[in-house]
Write an enzyme that holds these catalytic residues in place. Sequence first.
Site, PDB file in Angstrom:
ATOM      1  N   HIS A 195      85.707 -28.437 -88.880  1.00 64.04           N
ATOM      2  CA  HIS A 195      86.026 -27.347 -87.964  1.00 64.04           C
ATOM      3  C   HIS A 195      84.932 -26.308 -87.923  1.00 64.04           C
ATOM      4  CE1 HIS A 195      89.857 -29.412 -88.167  1.00 64.04           C
ATOM      5  NE2 HIS A 195      89.902 -29.049 -86.908  1.00 64.04           N
ATOM      6  N   ARG A 338      98.146 -25.429 -78.304  1.00 62.65           N
ATOM      7  CA  ARG A 338      98.528 -26.312 -79.413  1.00 62.65           C
ATOM      8  C   ARG A 338      99.116 -25.451 -80.516  1.00 62.65           C
ATOM      9  NH1 ARG A 338      94.272 -29.835 -82.729  1.00 62.65           N
ATOM     10  NH2 ARG A 338      93.789 -27.844 -83.694  1.00 62.65           N
ATOM     11  N   GLU A 439      96.567 -38.522 -82.746  1.00 61.16           N
ATOM     12  CA  GLU A 439      95.419 -38.408 -83.647  1.00 61.16           C
ATOM     13  C   GLU A 439      95.666 -39.087 -84.994  1.00 61.16           C
ATOM     14  OE1 GLU A 439      94.489 -34.265 -84.194  1.00 61.16           O
ATOM     15  OE2 GLU A 439      96.582 -33.677 -84.323  1.00 61.16           O
ATOM     16  N   ASP A 463      90.421 -36.487 -85.554  1.00 64.14           N
ATOM     17  CA  ASP A 463      91.292 -36.985 -86.618  1.00 64.14           C
ATOM     18  C   ASP A 463      91.552 -38.478 -86.472  1.00 64.14           C
ATOM     19  OD1 ASP A 463      91.827 -34.847 -88.380  1.00 64.14           O
ATOM     20  OD2 ASP A 463      92.912 -33.858 -86.761  1.00 64.14           O
ATOM     21  N   ARG A 473      86.618 -36.232 -92.634  1.00 58.94           N
ATOM     22  CA  ARG A 473      85.680 -35.708 -91.627  1.00 58.94           C
ATOM     23  C   ARG A 473      84.801 -34.590 -92.150  1.00 58.94           C
ATOM     24  NH1 ARG A 473      90.030 -33.079 -87.317  1.00 58.94           N
ATOM     25  NH2 ARG A 473      88.373 -31.747 -86.587  1.00 58.94           N
ATOM     26  N   CYS A 510      90.976 -34.615 -76.112  1.00 54.68           N
ATOM     27  CA  CYS A 510      90.432 -33.303 -76.442  1.00 54.68           C
ATOM     28  C   CYS A 510      89.583 -33.341 -77.708  1.00 54.68           C
ATOM     29  CB  CYS A 510      91.548 -32.269 -76.571  1.00 54.68           C
ATOM     30  SG  CYS A 510      92.744 -32.696 -77.834  1.00 54.68           S
TER      31      CYS A 510
HETATM   32  C1  PEP Z   1      91.125 -33.811 -82.984  1.00 59.61           C
HETATM   33  O1  PEP Z   1      91.568 -34.133 -84.093  1.00 59.61           O
HETATM   34  O2  PEP Z   1      90.408 -34.563 -82.284  1.00 59.61           O
HETATM   35  C2  PEP Z   1      91.417 -32.477 -82.434  1.00 59.61           C
HETATM   36  C3  PEP Z   1      91.097 -32.168 -81.197  1.00 59.61           C
HETATM   37  O3  PEP Z   1      92.017 -31.578 -83.253  1.00 59.61           O
HETATM   38  P1  PEP Z   1      91.242 -30.800 -84.426  1.00 59.61           P
HETATM   39  O4  PEP Z   1      89.767 -31.098 -84.285  1.00 59.61           O
HETATM   40  O5  PEP Z   1      91.553 -29.364 -84.280  1.00 59.61           O
HETATM   41  O6  PEP Z   1      91.824 -31.402 -85.658  1.00 59.61           O
HETATM   42 MG    MG Z   2      93.091 -32.934 -84.986  1.00 54.28          MG
END
Ligand code: PEP
Ligand code: MG
Length: 581
Positions: A195, A338, A439, A463, A473, A510
């Site tokens: 993130h 979300r 995800e 994810d 990740r 997304c």
């Molecule tokens: C994802 O997991 O692709 C996503 C968009 O959510 P985040 O990156 O916030 O986990």
């Molecule tokens: Mg995610």
Amino acid sequence: MTIALHGLGVSRGIAIGKVHIIERGQLDIPEYEIEAAQVNAEIARLEQAVAAAKHQLRAIREHIPAATAAEITAFIDTHLLMLDDTALIHEPFRLIRERRYNAEHALQVQRDTLVGIFEEMDDAYLRTRRDDVVHVVSRIQRILLKHTPLKHEELDSRLGGYVVLADDLTPADTVLMQHLGIAAFATEYGGPTSHTAILARSLGIPSIVGLHQARRYVREDDQVIVDGVRGIMLVAPDESSLTYYRARREEDQRYQSELIHLKGVPARTRDGVDIELQANIELPRDFETVLQVGAAGVGLYRTEFLYMNRETAPEEEEHFQTYVQVIKILSGLPLTIRTFDLGADKQVDGGRRAGPVQSNPALGLRAIRLCLKEPALFRPQLRAIFRASALGPVRLLIPMLSNTLEMEQVLGIIDEIRRDLDAAGVKYDPKLPVGAMIEVPAAAVCADIFARRLDFLSIGTNDLIQYTIAIDRVNDEVNYLYDPLHPAVLRLIHNTLEAGRAANKPVAMCGEMAGDKRHARLLLGLGLRSFSVHPANLLEVKKTIMDSDLASLTQLAARALKANSGAEVAAMLEAETGVDS
Ligand code: PEP
Ligand code: MG
């Protein structure tokens, strides 16, 4: 001599600037007995350090931007109060006088005693006060040890133009530094879809992760070049490197300014198919950029950032006011909110708060699991989203659903909230669409079940890839396995798109994969018609869409689904279009 350090470029762009190193590691607290004759001097040393800590805190307080949440100011006031006349400060002086402890150790002993008492308490709020003790003590200890203060913690505007180098940065750190005009981020650890990397991209700041041991080779104020595309940091660059990179920086800026001409142009393929191109947002201030790049709305608003760098969770009214503000900015464009996805690498305090250690936090209590476990946090957000839906087109997106029980539990809570709002005569959109993030591989395999029951799906590839290939990740040691083109990932995406088609429900994507122009063509071929990407990538993806011909991409995707490896798919993409994947 120029040194080149190699990592992974996670947010593109070139930055040239001086380095500021952030030390987030533990302090080494010395422990020794002082001479009787040194007692007064040691007491004076501690007094001066306490005075300096107060001075630092007052300076921070004065420099807090007016728009900053009142909680942050209150937080600093609490620390200032603790520095005045409390048990925390008195006891160390006694320990110096009576036991001849050195000042750092005396503070540590009192810190441990108080932390122990707070941890015994049943009251959750009082338990969190232990963190204040830890922060205040560590501030004084840093001063005693002449440790460079954590400039970013002090909201130091002098960091503008600097390249920030750290072992690791939490999302909370990155949010805290967003206003400081930092030229680039570089970290020794971290992955491309951590993130922190996503935030750096959304802030448009060049970034590199996985620069192993960089702090051994780079010193404070060294001049460096950060190449966020190739993941290279050049330390003490020579004149020819500087000339080369200045030219590339200008070229990049030119390219970006040319893309802006695509702002008002429809995202339509060469063969005339319109594609929905929305934006991902982390922080309320990003909403302006959604309009600047002409996005068709917000496909993902990551609300968990509302919970960071503060002491208490936002209440319903704060959620509501935030969403109302955003709805106004978007003036009629759809907003997909979300519900909070906290946990794993997104801890409210950046992970520094003590608590039971989860050995696999990404597999643990995060996202919807945490929401369902803590309804007192979840319900106010849901109510606020429903109330906000009366004022503009809002969609509700649930992160990390893995089974139908969770889905039904969420829908049950939503029904209750609707009934409460009806009883109170509060307006909301009765048709507010509720969707699932796909995800978790289990949800992708069973996407048909989710598609039938819910209004829309959104594929979170960050994810989905992590869980499908079993790679954390944020762990740079297994980064090399992170492969969006892995056939297993492509098949899960395909399955989800097919499930949406069969149930006649929209499916968006997304995750970061949607914002990568190298992958956008393949996704179009697989049948994706709705992308949600960072505003910084949106126009580039639009250009790719406009250069694409769906008929040939559909054939390409059919071949990719039969490939044996991600490398094979990458080679197919490259052969087909000449773009290196
Ligand atoms: C994802 O997991 O692709 C996503 C968009 O959510 P985040 O990156 O916030 O986990
Ligand atoms: Mg995610």
